[in-house]
Design a protein around this motif. Structure first.
Motif, PDB file in Angstrom:
ATOM      1  N   SER A 114      -8.438  -4.460   6.454  1.00 24.01           N
ATOM      2  CA  SER A 114      -8.222  -3.324   5.553  1.00 24.01           C
ATOM      3  C   SER A 114      -9.533  -2.889   4.904  1.00 24.01           C
ATOM      4  N   ASP A 161      -0.643   1.675   3.237  1.00 25.97           N
ATOM      5  CA  ASP A 161       0.548   2.524   3.168  1.00 25.97           C
ATOM      6  C   ASP A 161       0.845   3.103   4.547  1.00 25.97           C
ATOM      7  N   GLN A 162       1.798   3.997   4.604  1.00 27.17           N
ATOM      8  CA  GLN A 162       2.218   4.564   5.882  1.00 27.17           C
ATOM      9  C   GLN A 162       1.107   5.350   6.558  1.00 27.17           C
ATOM     10  N   HIS A 163       0.082   5.733   5.814  1.00 32.03           N
ATOM     11  CA  HIS A 163      -1.005   6.527   6.373  1.00 32.03           C
ATOM     12  C   HIS A 163      -2.076   5.681   7.062  1.00 32.03           C
ATOM     13  N   ASN A 164      -2.187   4.401   6.685  1.00 27.79           N
ATOM     14  CA  ASN A 164      -3.266   3.601   7.274  1.00 27.79           C
ATOM     15  C   ASN A 164      -2.821   2.272   7.866  1.00 27.79           C
ATOM     16  N   VAL A 165      -1.551   1.925   7.756  1.00 26.41           N
ATOM     17  CA  VAL A 165      -1.102   0.618   8.239  1.00 26.41           C
ATOM     18  C   VAL A 165      -1.311   0.469   9.744  1.00 26.41           C
ATOM     19  N   PRO A 205      -4.694   1.544  -1.028  1.00 26.12           N
ATOM     20  CA  PRO A 205      -3.489   0.801  -0.657  1.00 26.12           C
ATOM     21  C   PRO A 205      -3.348   0.658   0.856  1.00 26.12           C
TER      22      PRO A 205
END
Length: 128
Positions: free
Chosen positions: A95, A69-73, A67
């Protein structure tokens, strides 16, 4: 790691290569990672009759959907910034690149240009 071109190739059964890649990973290699934006773009790109093939693919136990998400955006945004690209359509390619570099796996693709425009460092497995 599959990008949109690899997913659409598999769904439409354009080549036997993608069929071999998917089933080899399922049987022998293990996880096959699909970034969520690439999957969404593939569902949008394939004809309705090919969508069930994607459904089967994402239903495999060895498939992992990566996804945003907040970890990789922020890392994906930084990948875009470093490449000098700000266009929204580049988010999918960024991505895919980001997920492949994090996991240290090659990207299976039939369209290397968007990926190479973002990163020359990622390994590509080109669909013949």
């Amino acid at each position: 790691m599959l990008d949109t071109s690899a997913l659409t190739d598999f769904a439409t059964q354009r080549t036997r290569y993608m069929e071999a890649v998917v089933w080899m990973h399922d049987a022998y290699v293990g996880s096959l990672v699909i970034p969520a934006p690439a999957l969404a773009a593939a569902y949008a790109a394939v004809p309705d009759r090919a969508r069930p093939v994607l459904d089967v693919l994402v239903g495999l136990e060895t498939v992992v959907i990566a996804p945003i998400d907040q970890h990789n955006v922020v890392a994906i945004a930084d990948t875009l910034r470093a490449a000098g690209i700000a266009a929204p359509e580049a988010v999918t390619a960024a991505s895919v690149v980001n997920a492949a570099l994090r996991r240290r796996v090659p990207i299976v693709t039939g369209q290397p240009f968007p990926i190479r425009s973002i990163s020359a460092d990622v390994e590509l497995d080109l669909i013949p």
